[in-house]
Enzyme design. Structure first.
Site, PDB file in Angstrom:
ATOM      1  N   SER A  45       0.862  -1.186   0.000  1.00 53.10           N
ATOM      2  CA  SER A  45       0.000   0.000   0.000  1.00 53.10           C
ATOM      3  C   SER A  45       0.896   1.232   0.000  1.00 53.10           C
ATOM      4  O   SER A  45       0.909   2.020   0.928  1.00 53.10           O
ATOM      5  CB  SER A  45      -0.910  -0.001   1.227  1.00 53.10           C
ATOM      6  OG  SER A  45      -0.150   0.090   2.415  1.00 53.10           O
ATOM      7  N   HIS A 157      -3.229  -6.170   2.527  1.00 54.84           N
ATOM      8  CA  HIS A 157      -2.302  -7.164   3.072  1.00 54.84           C
ATOM      9  C   HIS A 157      -2.944  -8.532   3.276  1.00 54.84           C
ATOM     10  O   HIS A 157      -2.326  -9.438   3.813  1.00 54.84           O
ATOM     11  CB  HIS A 157      -1.716  -6.674   4.406  1.00 54.84           C
ATOM     12  CG  HIS A 157      -0.830  -5.485   4.233  1.00 54.84           C
ATOM     13  ND1 HIS A 157      -0.324  -4.765   5.282  1.00 54.84           N
ATOM     14  CD2 HIS A 157      -0.348  -4.882   3.111  1.00 54.84           C
ATOM     15  CE1 HIS A 157       0.422  -3.776   4.829  1.00 54.84           C
ATOM     16  NE2 HIS A 157       0.417  -3.821   3.521  1.00 54.84           N
ATOM     17  N   GLN A 165      -6.457  -1.720   7.106  1.00 51.51           N
ATOM     18  CA  GLN A 165      -5.309  -2.591   6.845  1.00 51.51           C
ATOM     19  C   GLN A 165      -4.742  -3.296   8.074  1.00 51.51           C
ATOM     20  O   GLN A 165      -4.374  -4.461   8.005  1.00 51.51           O
ATOM     21  CB  GLN A 165      -4.225  -1.744   6.168  1.00 51.51           C
ATOM     22  CG  GLN A 165      -2.997  -2.472   5.719  1.00 51.51           C
ATOM     23  CD  GLN A 165      -2.066  -1.552   4.951  1.00 51.51           C
ATOM     24  OE1 GLN A 165      -2.283  -1.286   3.781  1.00 51.51           O
ATOM     25  NE2 GLN A 165      -1.050  -1.029   5.611  1.00 51.51           N
ATOM     26  N   GLU A 166      -4.644  -2.574   9.203  1.00 54.52           N
ATOM     27  CA  GLU A 166      -3.942  -3.164  10.347  1.00 54.52           C
ATOM     28  C   GLU A 166      -4.620  -2.850  11.675  1.00 54.52           C
ATOM     29  O   GLU A 166      -5.006  -1.711  11.927  1.00 54.52           O
ATOM     30  CB  GLU A 166      -2.495  -2.630  10.401  1.00 54.52           C
ATOM     31  CG  GLU A 166      -1.700  -2.963   9.156  1.00 54.52           C
ATOM     32  CD  GLU A 166      -0.439  -2.116   9.027  1.00 54.52           C
ATOM     33  OE1 GLU A 166       0.109  -1.684  10.054  1.00 54.52           O
ATOM     34  OE2 GLU A 166      -0.023  -1.886   7.883  1.00 54.52           O
ATOM     35  N   GLU A 207       1.719  -9.455   7.020  1.00 47.98           N
ATOM     36  CA  GLU A 207       2.531  -9.062   8.172  1.00 47.98           C
ATOM     37  C   GLU A 207       2.342 -10.020   9.346  1.00 47.98           C
ATOM     38  O   GLU A 207       2.691  -9.713  10.478  1.00 47.98           O
ATOM     39  CB  GLU A 207       2.219  -7.610   8.558  1.00 47.98           C
ATOM     40  CG  GLU A 207       2.578  -6.663   7.413  1.00 47.98           C
ATOM     41  CD  GLU A 207       2.330  -5.195   7.708  1.00 47.98           C
ATOM     42  OE1 GLU A 207       1.662  -4.877   8.721  1.00 47.98           O
ATOM     43  OE2 GLU A 207       2.799  -4.355   6.914  1.00 47.98           O
ATOM     44  N   ASP A 244      -4.058   1.001  11.606  1.00 50.22           N
ATOM     45  CA  ASP A 244      -3.630   1.676  10.380  1.00 50.22           C
ATOM     46  C   ASP A 244      -4.753   1.497   9.379  1.00 50.22           C
ATOM     47  O   ASP A 244      -4.982   0.404   8.858  1.00 50.22           O
ATOM     48  CB  ASP A 244      -2.320   1.082   9.836  1.00 50.22           C
ATOM     49  CG  ASP A 244      -1.862   1.779   8.555  1.00 50.22           C
ATOM     50  OD1 ASP A 244      -2.526   2.746   8.137  1.00 50.22           O
ATOM     51  OD2 ASP A 244      -0.841   1.354   7.981  1.00 50.22           O
ATOM     52  N   GLU A 295      -3.353   5.483  12.260  1.00 51.79           N
ATOM     53  CA  GLU A 295      -2.451   5.857  11.165  1.00 51.79           C
ATOM     54  C   GLU A 295      -3.255   6.026   9.879  1.00 51.79           C
ATOM     55  O   GLU A 295      -4.211   5.278   9.645  1.00 51.79           O
ATOM     56  CB  GLU A 295      -1.420   4.728  11.014  1.00 51.79           C
ATOM     57  CG  GLU A 295      -0.390   4.919   9.922  1.00 51.79           C
ATOM     58  CD  GLU A 295       0.551   3.701   9.858  1.00 51.79           C
ATOM     59  OE1 GLU A 295       0.814   3.070  10.920  1.00 51.79           O
ATOM     60  OE2 GLU A 295       1.003   3.349   8.764  1.00 51.79           O
ATOM     61  N   ASP A 322       1.592   8.217   7.537  1.00 53.94           N
ATOM     62  CA  ASP A 322       2.463   7.301   6.789  1.00 53.94           C
ATOM     63  C   ASP A 322       2.482   7.757   5.332  1.00 53.94           C
ATOM     64  O   ASP A 322       3.395   8.471   4.912  1.00 53.94           O
ATOM     65  CB  ASP A 322       1.938   5.864   6.954  1.00 53.94           C
ATOM     66  CG  ASP A 322       2.604   4.870   6.018  1.00 53.94           C
ATOM     67  OD1 ASP A 322       3.630   5.209   5.416  1.00 53.94           O
ATOM     68  OD2 ASP A 322       2.090   3.733   5.884  1.00 53.94           O
ATOM     69  N   LYS A 347       9.756   4.944   7.491  1.00 50.71           N
ATOM     70  CA  LYS A 347      10.097   3.806   6.639  1.00 50.71           C
ATOM     71  C   LYS A 347      11.274   4.232   5.783  1.00 50.71           C
ATOM     72  O   LYS A 347      11.115   5.093   4.908  1.00 50.71           O
ATOM     73  CB  LYS A 347       8.914   3.460   5.732  1.00 50.71           C
ATOM     74  CG  LYS A 347       7.694   2.878   6.456  1.00 50.71           C
ATOM     75  CD  LYS A 347       6.520   2.848   5.501  1.00 50.71           C
ATOM     76  CE  LYS A 347       5.405   1.929   5.981  1.00 50.71           C
ATOM     77  NZ  LYS A 347       4.183   2.113   5.149  1.00 50.71           N
ATOM     78  N   HIS A 375       8.500  -1.326   9.534  1.00 52.26           N
ATOM     79  CA  HIS A 375       8.816  -2.275   8.468  1.00 52.26           C
ATOM     80  C   HIS A 375       7.967  -1.929   7.243  1.00 52.26           C
ATOM     81  O   HIS A 375       7.200  -0.966   7.256  1.00 52.26           O
ATOM     82  CB  HIS A 375       8.484  -3.702   8.923  1.00 52.26           C
ATOM     83  CG  HIS A 375       7.015  -3.912   9.178  1.00 52.26           C
ATOM     84  ND1 HIS A 375       6.433  -5.145   9.301  1.00 52.26           N
ATOM     85  CD2 HIS A 375       5.988  -3.019   9.328  1.00 52.26           C
ATOM     86  CE1 HIS A 375       5.136  -5.014   9.509  1.00 52.26           C
ATOM     87  NE2 HIS A 375       4.850  -3.748   9.529  1.00 52.26           N
ATOM     88  N   ARG A 376       8.061  -2.740   6.183  1.00 53.95           N
ATOM     89  CA  ARG A 376       7.115  -2.710   5.072  1.00 53.95           C
ATOM     90  C   ARG A 376       6.405  -4.055   5.054  1.00 53.95           C
ATOM     91  O   ARG A 376       6.835  -5.021   5.676  1.00 53.95           O
ATOM     92  CB  ARG A 376       7.832  -2.514   3.724  1.00 53.95           C
ATOM     93  CG  ARG A 376       8.618  -1.234   3.572  1.00 53.95           C
ATOM     94  CD  ARG A 376       7.834   0.027   3.866  1.00 53.95           C
ATOM     95  NE  ARG A 376       6.616   0.220   3.108  1.00 53.95           N
ATOM     96  CZ  ARG A 376       6.426   1.158   2.201  1.00 53.95           C
ATOM     97  NH1 ARG A 376       7.398   1.995   1.907  1.00 53.95           N
ATOM     98  NH2 ARG A 376       5.251   1.304   1.598  1.00 53.95           N
ATOM     99  N   SER A 377       5.314  -4.125   4.290  1.00 53.75           N
ATOM    100  CA  SER A 377       4.599  -5.412   4.253  1.00 53.75           C
ATOM    101  C   SER A 377       5.435  -6.480   3.543  1.00 53.75           C
ATOM    102  O   SER A 377       5.316  -7.663   3.835  1.00 53.75           O
ATOM    103  CB  SER A 377       3.238  -5.246   3.585  1.00 53.75           C
ATOM    104  OG  SER A 377       3.356  -4.562   2.363  1.00 53.75           O
ATOM    105  N   LYS A 398       6.724  -0.509  14.607  1.00 57.14           N
ATOM    106  CA  LYS A 398       5.675  -1.314  13.987  1.00 57.14           C
ATOM    107  C   LYS A 398       6.370  -2.329  13.099  1.00 57.14           C
ATOM    108  O   LYS A 398       6.967  -1.960  12.091  1.00 57.14           O
ATOM    109  CB  LYS A 398       4.775  -0.374  13.180  1.00 57.14           C
ATOM    110  CG  LYS A 398       3.645  -1.062  12.470  1.00 57.14           C
ATOM    111  CD  LYS A 398       2.705  -0.035  11.873  1.00 57.14           C
ATOM    112  CE  LYS A 398       2.865  -0.009  10.380  1.00 57.14           C
ATOM    113  NZ  LYS A 398       1.677   0.488   9.668  1.00 57.14           N
TER     114      LYS A 398
END
Ligand code: PGA
Ligand code: ZN
Length: 436
Positions: A45, A157, A165-166, A207, A244, A295, A322, A347, A375-377, A398
């Site tokens: 994303s 994800h 997303q999260e 993730e 997020d 986020e 982000d 990131k 991190h990234r996915s 994260k």
């Protein structure tokens, strides 16, 4: 002295190619050779304003090959870095920026520049016999981050119906990082049990968080609260929830609305929300559930909406940018001026060099914005971000679920750092936030 720079194509946690670089230095102090190796992560994303990740657009790997980025390292960057002092990180990063010559690193690719930038720092740290967090952060590096641990995946994800997303947990009550990690892992296992009891899927997303078909944010948050309770912790006191929304993915320019495809499919009616409705929705969620951080609650371009959102919720919850800030000090400066958000997600591959990522962190900290290393996915076994979180005292990290080695590697690295720091290690708990 940098003796060689060499990149190769490797795979990330989604099975897609990414760049890894080795920087080899010769120490004139002891006559020994030292190697620093770094691999670049990759998002799904991705924000529109991120630095460019160079992809080959050729049939191999469905166009995702990185042979051009690798070639840029080996043929363009390497010859001009050889002979330089690896300790001159700022100069090296400045050189990489200039060699690329564009605003968004579209010439060399941010994946090319970042691999070299990080590998250079790692080689230098090795040559000085220092752990990376100490080399980068100096004697002030001592703060272990509060995990913002993703335990339920949705959006881009996972293939489930969850649109945001999260969904993450933050154990502020812990008295150390290792204790925090244990609490998170226990809640993760209890969440798995609860999902199983309800006959819901316990398969995981990119993730490592579970990816069941739940109808809306409320039902996800209810499950998380139950899992926190089942583990013996008080939601909203011991352990908080972070989200997020990754709203840039839900936003549709044509309708100027946020579309919720998963919620729509399970409810059998089209669910869309305007900016004002999104703000009201998040306000309601924060009233009904113990949410400490949100986020990308709104899309990456909606500065006006972000201003409204920050006015309404900024005092109550941490608002993390982000896709909004993309680890870019210029975008962050614009946000600070307008009073949007209260935190920046960091990131390193969004900007493409270590120095530029640090500049964003520094600007945030000077302006009382909190910082969340991320991190990234798409990840690799590279654990650099764990060291950077401690080096820059970001206070929060994260980096996914306690599942999948690409995620767990970062947590394990933090355990080792905490052990090494001994009495100097500090776990910030609630003081990592400026809200409540
Ligand atoms: P990404 O997701 O790495 O796929 O961009 C992470 C995030 O949005 O925070
Ligand atoms: Zn995000």
């Amino acid at each position: 002295e940098i003796k060689s720079v060499h990149a190769r194509e490797i795979l990330d946690s989604r099975g897609n190619p990414t760049v890894e670089a080795d920087v080899i230095v010769l120490s004139h102090d002891d006559g020994q050779w030292y190697t620093g190796t770094a691999a670049v992560p990759s998002g799904a994303s991705t924000g529109r304003f991120e630095a460019v990740e160079l992809r080959d657009a050729e049939p191999r790997y469905f166009g995702l090959g990185v042979q051009h980025a690798v070639k840029n390292v080996n043929e363009k960057i390497a010859p001009s870095l050889e002979g330089r002092n690896a300790l001159d990180q700022i100069e090296i990063d400045r050189f990489l920026v200039e060699l690329d010559g564009t605003e968004n690193k579209e010439n060399l690719g941010a994946n090319a520049t970042l691999s070299v930038s990080l590998a250079c720092a790692k080689a230098a740290a090795r040559a000085l016999s220092m752990p990376l967090y100490r080399y980068v952060g100096g004697t002030g590096a001592h703060l272990l981050p509060v995990p913002m641990m993703n335990i339920l995946n949705g959006g881009k994800h996972a293939a489930n119906t969850v649109d945001f997303q999260e969904f993450m947990i933050m154990p502020v009550c812990a008295d150390s990082f290792s204790d925090a990690l244990r609490i998170c892992a226990e809640i993760y296992h209890n969440l798995k049990k609860l999902l199983q009891e309800k006959g819901l899927s316990t398969g995981v997303g990119d993730e490592g968080g579970f990816a069941p078909d739940l109808p809306d944010a409320e039902s996800v948050l209810t499950m998380l609260v139950d899992a926190i309770r089942a583990s013996g912790y008080k939601p909203g006191e011991d352990v908080w929830i972070a989200m997020d929304a990754a709203s840039s993915e839900l936003y549709n320019e044509k309708t100027d609305m946020y579309h919720f495809p998963g919620e729509s499919s399970l409810k059998g009616e089209e669910i869309i929300r305007s900016t004002d409705e999104m703000i009201a929705y998040f306000e309601k969620l924060t009233q009904d559930f113990p949410i400490i951080s949100i986020e990308d609650a709104l899309a990456e371009d909606d500065w006006e909406g972000w201003q409204k959102l920050t006015e309404r919720l900024g005092g109550k919850v941490q608002l993390v940018g982000d896709d909004l800030f993309v680890t870019n000090k210029k975008r962050l400066a614009a946000g600070i001026k307008l009073g949007t958000a209260s935190s920046i997600l960091v990131k390193v591959n969004q900007i493409g060099t270590l120095t530029e990522a640090f500049e964003a962190v520094e600007l945030a900290q000077k302006n009382n914005y909190t910082t969340v290393m991320s991190h990234r996915s798409g990840e690799t076994e590279d654990t650099t971000i764990a060291d950077l979180a401690v080096a820059w005292n970001t206070g929060q990290i994260k980096t996914g679920a306690p599942c999948r080695s690409d995620r767990v590697a970062k947590y394990n690295r933090l355990l080792r750092i905490e052990e090494e720091l001994g009495g100097a290690a500090e776990y910030p708990g609630l003081t990592a936030f400026h809200v409540q």
